[in-house]
Structure formats: C-alpha cells, structure tokens
Write a protein that holds these residues in place. Structure first.
Motif, PDB file in Angstrom:
ATOM      1  N   PHE A   7       0.846  -1.173   0.000  1.00 64.03           N
ATOM      2  CA  PHE A   7       0.000   0.000   0.000  1.00 64.03           C
ATOM      3  C   PHE A   7       0.892   1.237   0.000  1.00 64.03           C
ATOM      4  O   PHE A   7       2.040   1.198   0.424  1.00 64.03           O
ATOM      5  CB  PHE A   7      -0.907   0.034   1.233  1.00 64.03           C
ATOM      6  CG  PHE A   7      -1.811  -1.154   1.308  1.00 64.03           C
ATOM      7  CD1 PHE A   7      -3.063  -1.097   0.748  1.00 64.03           C
ATOM      8  CD2 PHE A   7      -1.378  -2.338   1.894  1.00 64.03           C
ATOM      9  CE1 PHE A   7      -3.899  -2.194   0.796  1.00 64.03           C
ATOM     10  CE2 PHE A   7      -2.204  -3.436   1.940  1.00 64.03           C
ATOM     11  CZ  PHE A   7      -3.471  -3.361   1.388  1.00 64.03           C
ATOM     12  N   ILE A   8       0.324   2.338  -0.484  1.00 59.06           N
ATOM     13  CA  ILE A   8       1.056   3.591  -0.508  1.00 59.06           C
ATOM     14  C   ILE A   8       0.279   4.608   0.300  1.00 59.06           C
ATOM     15  O   ILE A   8      -0.928   4.722   0.169  1.00 59.06           O
ATOM     16  CB  ILE A   8       1.232   4.099  -1.954  1.00 59.06           C
ATOM     17  CG1 ILE A   8       2.033   3.081  -2.762  1.00 59.06           C
ATOM     18  CG2 ILE A   8       1.922   5.444  -1.976  1.00 59.06           C
ATOM     19  CD1 ILE A   8       2.175   3.450  -4.222  1.00 59.06           C
ATOM     20  N   THR A   9       0.966   5.328   1.143  1.00 60.63           N
ATOM     21  CA  THR A   9       0.293   6.336   1.957  1.00 60.63           C
ATOM     22  C   THR A   9       1.100   7.628   1.938  1.00 60.63           C
ATOM     23  O   THR A   9       2.327   7.594   1.852  1.00 60.63           O
ATOM     24  CB  THR A   9       0.130   5.840   3.409  1.00 60.63           C
ATOM     25  OG1 THR A   9      -0.619   6.815   4.136  1.00 60.63           O
ATOM     26  CG2 THR A   9       1.455   5.631   4.104  1.00 60.63           C
ATOM     27  N   TRP A  24       5.695   9.650  -1.026  1.00 59.36           N
ATOM     28  CA  TRP A  24       4.854   8.462  -0.948  1.00 59.36           C
ATOM     29  C   TRP A  24       5.661   7.311  -0.372  1.00 59.36           C
ATOM     30  O   TRP A  24       6.706   6.930  -0.878  1.00 59.36           O
ATOM     31  CB  TRP A  24       4.301   8.117  -2.328  1.00 59.36           C
ATOM     32  CG  TRP A  24       3.407   9.215  -2.793  1.00 59.36           C
ATOM     33  CD1 TRP A  24       3.738  10.285  -3.561  1.00 59.36           C
ATOM     34  CD2 TRP A  24       2.045   9.386  -2.445  1.00 59.36           C
ATOM     35  NE1 TRP A  24       2.655  11.107  -3.715  1.00 59.36           N
ATOM     36  CE2 TRP A  24       1.610  10.580  -3.047  1.00 59.36           C
ATOM     37  CE3 TRP A  24       1.139   8.638  -1.680  1.00 59.36           C
ATOM     38  CZ2 TRP A  24       0.322  11.045  -2.914  1.00 59.36           C
ATOM     39  CZ3 TRP A  24      -0.148   9.114  -1.561  1.00 59.36           C
ATOM     40  CH2 TRP A  24      -0.543  10.299  -2.167  1.00 59.36           C
ATOM     41  N   LEU A  26       5.973   3.472   0.763  1.00 54.76           N
ATOM     42  CA  LEU A  26       5.441   2.141   0.503  1.00 54.76           C
ATOM     43  C   LEU A  26       5.624   1.265   1.739  1.00 54.76           C
ATOM     44  O   LEU A  26       6.676   1.250   2.353  1.00 54.76           O
ATOM     45  CB  LEU A  26       6.189   1.508  -0.678  1.00 54.76           C
ATOM     46  CG  LEU A  26       5.695   0.152  -1.161  1.00 54.76           C
ATOM     47  CD1 LEU A  26       4.318   0.289  -1.781  1.00 54.76           C
ATOM     48  CD2 LEU A  26       6.668  -0.441  -2.175  1.00 54.76           C
ATOM     49  N   ASP A 323     -10.997   6.579  -3.047  1.00 58.74           N
ATOM     50  CA  ASP A 323      -9.848   5.698  -3.242  1.00 58.74           C
ATOM     51  C   ASP A 323     -10.254   4.246  -2.991  1.00 58.74           C
ATOM     52  O   ASP A 323     -10.243   3.785  -1.853  1.00 58.74           O
ATOM     53  CB  ASP A 323      -8.725   6.139  -2.303  1.00 58.74           C
ATOM     54  CG  ASP A 323      -7.476   5.286  -2.429  1.00 58.74           C
ATOM     55  OD1 ASP A 323      -7.372   4.519  -3.402  1.00 58.74           O
ATOM     56  OD2 ASP A 323      -6.615   5.396  -1.537  1.00 58.74           O
ATOM     57  N   ASP A 325      -8.720   1.461  -4.126  1.00 55.63           N
ATOM     58  CA  ASP A 325      -7.623   0.496  -4.052  1.00 55.63           C
ATOM     59  C   ASP A 325      -6.571   0.860  -3.009  1.00 55.63           C
ATOM     60  O   ASP A 325      -5.494   0.259  -2.964  1.00 55.63           O
ATOM     61  CB  ASP A 325      -6.967   0.315  -5.419  1.00 55.63           C
ATOM     62  CG  ASP A 325      -6.496   1.628  -6.040  1.00 55.63           C
ATOM     63  OD1 ASP A 325      -6.714   2.695  -5.436  1.00 55.63           O
ATOM     64  OD2 ASP A 325      -5.915   1.584  -7.142  1.00 55.63           O
ATOM     65  N   ASN A 326      -6.864   1.836  -2.160  1.00 52.99           N
ATOM     66  CA  ASN A 326      -5.992   2.213  -1.039  1.00 52.99           C
ATOM     67  C   ASN A 326      -4.565   2.553  -1.463  1.00 52.99           C
ATOM     68  O   ASN A 326      -3.597   2.185  -0.793  1.00 52.99           O
ATOM     69  CB  ASN A 326      -5.971   1.094   0.017  1.00 52.99           C
ATOM     70  CG  ASN A 326      -7.274   0.981   0.781  1.00 52.99           C
ATOM     71  OD1 ASN A 326      -8.081   1.905   0.794  1.00 52.99           O
ATOM     72  ND2 ASN A 326      -7.495  -0.162   1.414  1.00 52.99           N
ATOM     73  N   ASP A 327      -4.457   3.282  -2.584  1.00 56.11           N
ATOM     74  CA  ASP A 327      -3.125   3.726  -3.013  1.00 56.11           C
ATOM     75  C   ASP A 327      -2.898   5.206  -2.746  1.00 56.11           C
ATOM     76  O   ASP A 327      -1.864   5.761  -3.114  1.00 56.11           O
ATOM     77  CB  ASP A 327      -2.891   3.419  -4.492  1.00 56.11           C
ATOM     78  CG  ASP A 327      -3.758   4.247  -5.430  1.00 56.11           C
ATOM     79  OD1 ASP A 327      -4.687   4.938  -4.940  1.00 56.11           O
ATOM     80  OD2 ASP A 327      -3.526   4.214  -6.652  1.00 56.11           O
ATOM     81  N   ALA A 348      -3.823   7.660 -10.721  1.00 54.05           N
ATOM     82  CA  ALA A 348      -2.454   7.331 -10.334  1.00 54.05           C
ATOM     83  C   ALA A 348      -1.638   8.611 -10.243  1.00 54.05           C
ATOM     84  O   ALA A 348      -2.051   9.666 -10.745  1.00 54.05           O
ATOM     85  CB  ALA A 348      -1.837   6.361 -11.337  1.00 54.05           C
TER      86      ALA A 348
END
Length: 556
Positions: A7-9, A24, A26, A323, A325-327, A348
């Motif tokens: 996931f990316i936050t 970002w 990971l 969101d 896909d929780n990216d 994206a």
C-alpha cells in the motif's frame, strides 16, 4: 494469493504556498480475510419515511419527468443524528408545487431509526420542479445549509440554527435561469468560505413537443439528449456575508459546453486544491483541474476520464470519487445505462487516470444494468470501499425496444481487496430484490452503529431506507471535522487512517448529497496508531493511539 499486499500512503514533508508537498511511502501489511457479505433491510415504513417522489408523468413525455430524485443526508439540528431531505417534482406544465404532495420534505432523525416530518416547521417545502440538493455550511456559523437545484428554480436555504431555514436565494445572488440538475460545495480558492458549483443539463422548456420513439406503433418515449442543446455549468464564489458572485466566465468553467448530470469534488493530483469531475450525458466528461488563482482548466482527455477506452460517449449519470484500491489517490466510479457498463477510472500519481472498468470486473457485471445514484463506501467495514448503485433505466418503455427492464433492483458490488469487485446484490437481502424506478441515493450512518446505511428515491413510489445489517464485528471510525474559524464543516480536508485515504465531501452520486463526516472501515483493528488530517489551507494534524468504534470529532 500472496501473503502480503503493498500500500502507498502520503507523508507530508513540507508546504509550498497553500499546497501540500507529499512523498509516498510504501509499506506492507498482512492480507486480510475474504470480504464479508453485505446485507441490507428496508426499514423506511417502520422508520416513518412516508415520502413519495412525484414526477408528474405526462403523455407528452417531458424529459424532466424522468430526471428528479435528489436526496440529502445531513444533521440540520446538530443533535448528532443524520437527518434526510428529499427533493420533489411539481405539476406540469405549470412547474409549480400546486399541492403538498409536491413539497420537498425534511425528516428529522429522532434516533433508533425513527424519523419525523418537520418540513412545514422548518420552512423547506420549496417551490418549482426540484431536482437536486447539496448540503454545506457556507457561512461558517456551525449549521449546515442547503442548496436546492431545479428546473429554472434554484433555492439557497440558510439554516438559522433554531430548526428553521430562510430562503436567501435572491439576496445571495443565486440565479434560476437554467435547468440545474446537481451541485457541489467546495472551497476552490482555500479562503475558508465554501463556494458553489452548479451542474446544468440542457436547454428545455414546457413548449418542447417532439415525438420521440416509434410513431408507427405509437410508442412515445423520452427524447435522446441529442435533441437538446447543451449548456455550461455555473461557479459561484462565496464573497462572504451571505453573498455569492458568478465567476463562471473568468474561472474558465463557462467555456465548456456539456450536458451535465453530476459532479464530484476531489484533489486528484494532491496539490492542495480541489478539482471537479463532471459527468455528461452522451458527450465526453469534464475534469476541471484547479490551477489556483481562481482558474480551472478542462483536462479530461489529457488526464483520462473523458470517455471509456472504447472511445464512445455514453450516458454518464451519477459519480463518486474515492480511493477504492488504497493507493492514496481518489478514483472515479460512474453509473450509466444498459449496454454501457458502469465505468470505473483508476487515478495514479501524475494525474494519470485510466479505464479500469474491465480490469476491476465491473464491466461484465454491469453491462446489463442501468443506474443513477452511486456511492463508494465500506459497507462491511473491512477496510476497502465497496460500490452501491441505485438502478433503473431512463426510458419507461425500454422493454418495447431493448432486452432490458425499466424498473430494476439496486446493486452492491463488494471490493475483493485486489482491485476487483463482485456483485453481491442477490444475497444482500430478500427485500433488496425490489425493482423500482430508482434515482437518487444518499449515504450515512443513520443509527450510529458504525455501518453505512442508504436512503434511495424512486419515481412514483415510496422512498427506501436501507439499514446496513451486515454481520460481523469489524471495527470502524467516523471522523467529524470542525474548522477553527473557517470552513467549519471541513469540506475538502483529507483524512488518512491506517493506510486508507478519504476526503470530506458532500457531493456524492446523482443529484444527492451525503454530509455526515468521513467513514473508515478498519477490519479487525482494535486501536488506530495514527489519524492524520490535512486541512484545506495546509495545516497537518495528527492524533495518536485512537480508539476504534467511535465518532471522532477533530477540531482544527
């Protein structure tokens, strides 16, 4: 299946003017269990919702007859319970509410899934042929106001805070010279005051009398959008002191002529400025990129989202941007008509929006459906946003022309946590299979149990209130935001919880508004390590070790 998922936050590393500069990060966490089945039951009658959507159908098939049905979920009296406001039609051709059956209706939530009609006392019965509603606190007095859009009859209601509203349309500078079909509140210039975007559909009048359909069989239908001239949308800047200024031309909004159906607000490129995505009927969609300094640029073709990869304009209807896909980036989900699929666009980094309709498996599952209202919410609280659609065709004679039905049941598509969705509508509950001419849908936790419920309208029939009775003990959190001295309801704030990202907006679906806070399903989590709020004007706020299963009030 892989043992872990990535996931990316976002992580804030600095500020550039009012824009947030993000890096970002990971990270991975163990995969979760298979998604739980979602369950609903219709409790509208027991709850006291007696509203029937009056669209006044005529033999002439006026296009407006098939288009109404907006509904808002919002807490008008500040008691912590989410109330419901229905828009309603009017007599045709007068376009006047000639009897109480045409009134717009406000239902106060009394708790325990019980509602009371307070329309007359509140003074919000309206006038004219109403279509849509948008909820937001435009004057920062702590009370949520309402904008009602309609056929040359827009209304701005100021919430007095004593259970009543005042019609301030004229003195606020709001016009009613078009067929307005949707609206959204946003602070596009981050000055702390909510501005108003109004979606306009086509040029129409009661004098329009073209026979559409099959003249040989004498089957008259609602005319295709190609028979009507498109129009531009409207942007009002909040000048303060209850006054709005039409800035459609200087902002660049008016230059784009479309056939608008709905609008969603999201910061698609994470530059700290809210952008606008507008669905258009049978013409390409608009993505208004906020350039700052009061200017927007339409970039739907360049960024993606103007059309599906097929290159064919479709009947884009309702829209929600979240969101899935929780990216960390808001995506776009849309309803459309039979044979067109319900489009899903994945966003994206770099504002690159791609057609994910078939890769998400929504394509084959929705090709035979027609939809209006839509919302992306986590109905089983497993940490992944699902999709609810309010379904029906636009043409009440469609069975005479195509292998589909006019009245349809609603749908729920459950997020499979791998970029795909699965239609679980057939197991969502026995009364969920009810076919109707559904239109608008609003979403909120009406009984404060942490599960998102849905209120849906249907032409000529009683409204539906779908209580979420999904089994299981997944955790949840609802974040309610309050700005310090501006933007009091926090619209435009971005919230991150346990690797999930969501944005405070009340613009959801078709002609409807959902204003109750920001919801997160959390799966088996029992305590949240960190809740991060990025306020519209750049302030970053972090709360540590937050208990789950609560409505968390965050003040700027």
């Amino acid at each position: 299946m892989n043992a872990t998922k990535a996931f990316i936050t976002p992580r804030v590393v600095g500020l550039a003017g009012t824009a947030l500069v993000l890096s970002w990060q990971l990270f991975s966490r163990p995969d979760q269990a298979a998604p739980a089945e979602v369950r609903f039951r219709n409790v509208a009658s027991a709850a006291g919702l007696q509203f029937v959507l009056e669209n006044s159908p005529t033999a002439r098939k006026h296009l407006i007859e098939t288009m109404p049905g907006g509904v808002a979920a919002f807490d008008y009296d500040g008691d912590g319970l989410t109330d419901i406001y229905f828009t309603n039609g009017a007599a045709i051709p007068s376009l006047r509410k000639e009897s109480p059956k045409y009134w717009n209706r406000l239902y106060r939530n009394r708790g325990g899934m019980r509602f009371e009609d307070v329309t007359e006392h509140a003074g919000v019965a309206g006038h004219g042929y109403s279509m849509a509603v948008a909820a937001g606190d435009y004057d920062n007095d702590g009370h949520t106001d309402l904008f009602v859009a309609g056929v040359e009859a827009n209304i701005l209601y100021h919430n007095r805070g004593d259970g009543t509203f005042e019609d301030v349309t004229a003195k606020a500078g709001i016009r009613s010279d078009r067929w307005s079909i949707g609206a959204a509140w946003l602070d596009y210039d981050n000055d702390g005051l909510l501005d108003l975007f109004v979606v306009n559909y086509v040029k129409w009048s009661p004098d329009f009398d073209v026979f559409c359909g099959d003249p040989e069989r004498q089957i008259r239908t609602y005319c295709h959008p190609r028979f009507f001239e498109g129009t531009g949308n409207t942007l009002y800047h909040n000048e303060g002191h209850g006054i709005f200024k039409d800035v459609s031309i200087e902002s660049g909004i008016a230059a784009q002529i479309g056939k608008g159906m709905a609008v969603a607000v999201a910061d698609f490129d994470q530059d700290g400025r809210p952008d606008l995505f507008v669905t258009n009927d049978k013409v390409p969609n608009f993505l208004f990129h906020n350039l700052g300094h009061g200017k927007f640029e339409e970039i739907a073709f360049e960024a993606g989202g103007a059309m599906l990869d097929s290159g064919t304009p479709i009947s884009n209807m309702g829209v929600d941007c979240r969101d899935y896909d929780n990216d960390g980036f808001p995506d776009i989900a849309i309803t459309a008509l039979y044979g067109e699929t319900f489009p899903l666009f994945r966003n994206a980094p770099g504002l690159k929006i791609s057609d994910a309709t078939y890769s998400s498996r929504l394509g084959p599952q929705t090709r035979s459906w027609s939809g209006w209202g839509i919302g992306m919410f986590d109905f089983n609280n497993d940490g992944w946003k699902d999709i609810f659609t309010a379904n029906s065709h636009v043409n009440d004679k469609v069975e005479r022309f195509e292998p589909t039905q006019y009245k349809l049941r609603n749908s729920v598509f459950v997020n499979q946590k791998n970029g795909t969705f699965r239609d679980q509508s057939e197991t969502a509950g026995p009364d969920f299979q009810m076919p109707r001419a559904h239109r608008g849908a609003a979403f909120a936790d009406f009984n404060n149990d942490g599960k998102i419920d849905v209120v849906v309208t249907a032409l000529g029939e009683p409204a539906e209130l779908w209580e979420n009775v999904t089994p299981g003990d997944n955790s949840w959190l609802i974040v309610k935001l309050q700005g310090s001295d501006s933007n009091r309801d926090g619209i435009g704030a971005r919230v991150r919880v346990s690797g999930q990202y969501n944005e405070m907006t009340s613009a959801v679906g078709y002609a409807s508004s959902s204003h109750f806070g920001v919801h997160f399903g959390l799966g088996p989590v029992k305590q949240i390590d960190e809740v991060e709020v990025l306020w519209p004007r750049g302030k970053r706020q972090v709360l540590k070790n937050v208990p789950v299963n609560q409505m968390l009030r965050v003040r700027e």
